[in-house]
Design a protein around this motif. Structure first.
Motif, PDB file in Angstrom:
ATOM      1  N   ALA A 153      -5.951 -74.735  -3.880  1.00  0.00           N
ATOM      2  CA  ALA A 153      -7.232 -74.460  -3.226  1.00  0.00           C
ATOM      3  C   ALA A 153      -7.751 -73.115  -3.697  1.00  0.00           C
ATOM      4  CB  ALA A 153      -7.064 -74.472  -1.707  1.00  0.00           C
ATOM      5  N   GLY A 154      -9.062 -72.921  -3.591  1.00  0.00           N
ATOM      6  CA  GLY A 154      -9.673 -71.673  -4.019  1.00  0.00           C
ATOM      7  C   GLY A 154      -9.578 -70.610  -2.943  1.00  0.00           C
ATOM      8  N   LEU A 155      -8.476 -69.888  -2.943  1.00  0.00           N
ATOM      9  CA  LEU A 155      -8.206 -68.911  -1.885  1.00  0.00           C
ATOM     10  C   LEU A 155      -8.178 -67.482  -2.405  1.00  0.00           C
ATOM     11  CD1 LEU A 155      -5.342 -70.879  -0.095  1.00  0.00           C
ATOM     12  CD2 LEU A 155      -7.762 -70.795   0.541  1.00  0.00           C
ATOM     13  N   VAL A 214       7.691 -80.027  -7.083  1.00  0.00           N
ATOM     14  CA  VAL A 214       7.202 -78.736  -6.615  1.00  0.00           C
ATOM     15  C   VAL A 214       6.891 -78.821  -5.129  1.00  0.00           C
ATOM     16  CG1 VAL A 214       5.373 -77.002  -6.883  1.00  0.00           C
ATOM     17  CG2 VAL A 214       6.223 -78.251  -8.889  1.00  0.00           C
ATOM     18  N   VAL A 215       7.229 -77.771  -4.406  1.00  0.00           N
ATOM     19  CA  VAL A 215       6.831 -77.609  -3.010  1.00  0.00           C
ATOM     20  C   VAL A 215       5.778 -76.504  -2.964  1.00  0.00           C
ATOM     21  CG1 VAL A 215       7.577 -76.930  -0.702  1.00  0.00           C
ATOM     22  CG2 VAL A 215       9.064 -78.347  -2.109  1.00  0.00           C
ATOM     23  N   ALA A 216       4.663 -76.758  -2.279  1.00  0.00           N
ATOM     24  CA  ALA A 216       3.582 -75.781  -2.186  1.00  0.00           C
ATOM     25  C   ALA A 216       3.384 -75.366  -0.731  1.00  0.00           C
ATOM     26  CB  ALA A 216       2.285 -76.345  -2.761  1.00  0.00           C
ATOM     27  N   PRO A 217       4.024 -74.287  -0.294  1.00  0.00           N
ATOM     28  CA  PRO A 217       3.905 -73.872   1.107  1.00  0.00           C
ATOM     29  C   PRO A 217       2.568 -73.213   1.418  1.00  0.00           C
ATOM     30  CG  PRO A 217       5.907 -73.005   0.072  1.00  0.00           C
ATOM     31  CD  PRO A 217       4.996 -73.478  -1.022  1.00  0.00           C
ATOM     32  N   GLY A 218       2.185 -73.339   2.687  1.00  0.00           N
ATOM     33  CA  GLY A 218       1.096 -72.538   3.215  1.00  0.00           C
ATOM     34  C   GLY A 218       1.632 -71.192   3.668  1.00  0.00           C
ATOM     35  N   PHE A 256      -3.247 -77.526   6.353  1.00  0.00           N
ATOM     36  CA  PHE A 256      -4.249 -76.545   5.926  1.00  0.00           C
ATOM     37  C   PHE A 256      -5.250 -77.127   4.939  1.00  0.00           C
ATOM     38  CE2 PHE A 256      -5.809 -73.361   2.981  1.00  0.00           C
ATOM     39  CZ  PHE A 256      -6.257 -72.354   3.819  1.00  0.00           C
ATOM     40  N   LEU A 257      -4.757 -77.861   3.960  1.00  0.00           N
ATOM     41  CA  LEU A 257      -5.668 -78.353   2.917  1.00  0.00           C
ATOM     42  C   LEU A 257      -6.711 -79.304   3.451  1.00  0.00           C
ATOM     43  CD1 LEU A 257      -3.185 -78.836  -0.056  1.00  0.00           C
ATOM     44  CD2 LEU A 257      -4.872 -77.018   0.255  1.00  0.00           C
TER      45      LEU A 257
END
Length: 248
Positions: free
Chosen positions: A147-149, A181-185, A243-244
């Motif tokens: 995401a664009g963060l 891959v794991v992508a955490p918030g 979140f996404l």
């Protein structure tokens, strides 16, 4: 899900965890040991890595120092280690200026730590992983990759892990090595120390009503490293409390 619901998934298996002395890496080491793994605890902070060993369930664990910025250090740390799985956690959002004023050195530092660090560790682990009919690599990324963060250098370096997993799947899945891959918030780790009210101030962004805990990421990493994910490779799994859904 807790470890008691899936006992022994890693019985008689060796798992290497990088960045394992603190935060998400520590939670991964604890979780994997609780499920029967012999864990190699790799961290730049060797004293903390060694202090963790007696807190892990089971036996056969070991601690080694590693600096993922130094290929010689990585190769020395992995030398002689058995590995049915690698869980690579090391990573950090290194400071950068606004994009227009950002420096090449800031981009290089983020890429070196977050992307090339994963490359070095995966490369060093592959000979041991390929000794088994089935094995797994789990790389820890970030929702910043999805995401664009902002934090462009960090986001780009973490996004590279998804491309790495896709390409390693093509070349190494035929040899039994799965890569995901794991992508955490937002996760409650020591990066928030000294910032009153954080990270809980971000909780309103999460549909599940809270920020994440290291154990949330460890549960996902354990799944992807286990035979329960035997037909999953080349994917990025957001662990983000929804979140996404708020930003897409």
């Amino acid at each position: 899900m807790n470890a008691s619901q899936s006992p022994g998934r890693f019985a008689d298996r060796d798992v290497v965890v990088t960045g394992a002395a603190h935060g998400i890496g520590r939670a991964c080491a604890v979780r994997l040991a609780a499920e029967g793994a012999r864990v190699a605890v790799l961290d730049r902070d060797l004293a903390a890595a060694e202090a963790l060993l007696p807190q892990l369930a089971g036996t056969g664990h070991r601690a080694r120092a590693v600096d993922v910025l130094d290929d010689a250090s990585v190769r020395a740390a992995f030398d002689g280690l058995a590995a049915h799985a690698l869980v690579h956690v090391v990573g950090l959002a290194l400071a950068q200026g606004e994009f227009e004023e950002s420096l090449d050195e800031e981009w290089t530092a983020n890429l070196d730590l977050n992307l090339l660090g994963a490359v070095r560790c995966t490369r060093a682990a592959l000979p041991a992983l390929r000794e088994h009919p089935t094995s797994a690599v789990v790389l820890v990324s970030s929702i910043n990759a999805l995401a664009g963060l902002g934090s462009e250098a960090y986001a780009a370096s973490k996004a590279g892990l998804g491309a790495l997993a896709l390409n390693l799947t093509r070349t190494h899945a035929p040899h039994g090595v799965r890569t995901n891959v794991v992508a955490p918030g937002t996760i409650r780790t020591r990066v928030w120390d000294g910032q009153p009210g954080m990270p809980d101030a971000w909780a309103h962004w999460y549909p599940l009503g809270r920020v994440g805990e290291p154990e949330d990421v460890a549960a996902a990493a354990a799944f992807l490293a286990s035979d329960d994910a035997a037909w999953i490779s080349g994917h990025t799994l957001p662990v983000d409390g929804g979140f996404l859904a708020n930003v897409r």
